[in-house]
Scaffold this motif. Structure first.
Motif, mmCIF file in Angstrom:
data_model
loop_
_atom_site.group_PDB
_atom_site.id
_atom_site.type_symbol
_atom_site.label_atom_id
_atom_site.label_comp_id
_atom_site.label_asym_id
_atom_site.label_seq_id
_atom_site.Cartn_x
_atom_site.Cartn_y
_atom_site.Cartn_z
ATOM 1 N N LYS A 69 0.819 -1.214 0.000
ATOM 2 C CA LYS A 69 0.000 0.000 0.000
ATOM 3 C C LYS A 69 0.853 1.263 0.000
ATOM 4 C CE LYS A 69 -4.088 -1.961 -0.087
ATOM 5 N NZ LYS A 69 -4.879 -1.912 -1.331
ATOM 6 N N ALA A 70 2.028 1.220 0.656
ATOM 7 C CA ALA A 70 2.946 2.368 0.600
ATOM 8 C C ALA A 70 3.502 2.513 -0.813
ATOM 9 C CB ALA A 70 4.074 2.185 1.606
ATOM 10 N N ALA A 71 3.826 1.386 -1.433
ATOM 11 C CA ALA A 71 4.361 1.431 -2.799
ATOM 12 C C ALA A 71 3.338 1.996 -3.771
ATOM 13 C CB ALA A 71 4.801 0.037 -3.237
ATOM 14 N N VAL A 72 2.072 1.699 -3.544
ATOM 15 C CA VAL A 72 1.015 2.245 -4.419
ATOM 16 C C VAL A 72 1.070 3.777 -4.407
ATOM 17 C CG1 VAL A 72 -1.502 2.561 -4.581
ATOM 18 C CG2 VAL A 72 -0.546 0.257 -4.352
ATOM 19 N N ILE A 73 1.399 4.354 -3.258
ATOM 20 C CA ILE A 73 1.447 5.820 -3.171
ATOM 21 C C ILE A 73 2.614 6.369 -4.013
ATOM 22 C CG2 ILE A 73 1.830 7.766 -1.597
ATOM 23 C CD1 ILE A 73 0.288 6.133 0.555
ATOM 24 N N GLY A 74 3.811 5.808 -3.855
ATOM 25 C CA GLY A 74 4.968 6.286 -4.644
ATOM 26 C C GLY A 74 4.755 6.063 -6.133
#
Ligand code: NAP
Length: 248
Positions: free
Chosen positions: A159-164
């Protein structure tokens, strides 16, 4: 007249929970909605609900964790509909465990379903959107991608990677009139959260400043705004809809 009249939207995870609420809201506002889930049987309920609202809708069975399946589905969809204007990547799963007990499979399947799927849908579906110089991409992350959570390292990483990832494509696509934004829900009442024990739910409630759990429609309202023409100046944004949970 609705905000999404004449638009074609594709929503993954549209059979249940948050994705279903987003699909129905986009349909209510005039979009034709292509509903992706794991099976046609799971997707048909949303399609019927959309049709009863007067919206055009179609169910697609695609395992979003399989990049080749997504590519083939995108080819079929573009052949049939020509273009998708609004893409909402909402399908997601969790496989929670403490890191030292987490299996390779639990790590891989969450990353493939929650992160790789966004890459595959956008890569294979968005060329006509870019050529048309109008488009909306909404990727559903989670408040956990912002705060982290013990027992959810795989889910938080995805989910953090989705933001970047979304911020990067927002920069790539901005010159073509296509926006890309993230919604980061907090605790929303769906099948995903129904399995939590009363004790854990109580602990989560204490971390929510507004002191209540959200409903899928709370997320659908945000998605409908980000998909609208009125959101033309919003891109690369992370919209938390979480009762205040992620506030620093
Ligand atoms: P849900 O009720 O469990 O529904 C999951 C949806 O994703 C279903 O439509 C399911 O389709 C679909 N799906 C799962 N794996 C798939 C796959 N491999 N291929 C195709 N479709 C797949 O989940 P939800 O609570 O609505 O969550 C939706 C999104 O919001 C997820 O990305 C989740 O991480 C995120 N989110 C949820 C919460 C929350 O509190 N609920 C909080 C933060 C973020 P089938 O019906 O066919 O299985």
């Amino acid at each position: 007249m609705g905000d999404h009249d004449g638009r074609t939207a594709l929503v993954t995870g549209a059979s249940r929970g948050i994705g279903r609420a987003i699909a129905l809201q986009l349909g209510r506002e005039g979009a034709r909605v292509l509903c992706v889930s794991r099976s046609l049987a799971s997707g048909e309920g949303t399609v019927e609900a959309l049709r009863s609202l007067g919206a055009e809708a179609r169910a697609y069975a695609v395992d979003v964790a399989k990049k080749t399946d997504v590519r083939v589905a995108c080819e079929d969809i573009l052949r049939e509909w020509g273009r998708v204007d609004i893409l909402v990547n909402c399908a997601g799963i969790n496989r929670d465990n403490l890191l030292l007990r987490m299996s390779d499979d639990d790590w891989d399947v969450v990353l493939r379903t929650d992160l790789d799927s966004c890459f595959a849908w956008i890569k294979h579906l968005c060329s006509p959107m870019l050529r048309n110089r109008w488009g909306r991409i909404i990727n559903v992350s989670s408040v956990i991608g912002i705060t982290g959570n013990a027992g959810q390292s795989n889910y938080a990483a995805a989910k953090a990677a989705v933001i970047g990832f979304t911020k990067s494509i927002a920069r790539e696509f901005a010159p073509r009139g296509v926006t890309a934004n993230v919604i980061a829900p907090g605790f929303i009442r769906t099948d995903m959260t129904a399995a939590l024990s009363g004790k854990i739910s109580g602990q989560i409630l204490e971390q929510i400043p507004l002191r209540f759990f959200g409903e899928p429609d709370d997320i659908a309202m945000g998605a409908s705004f980000l998909a609208s023409s009125g959101a033309r100046y919003v891109t690369g944004h992370v919209l938390t809809i979480d009762g205040g949970m992620a506030m620093a």
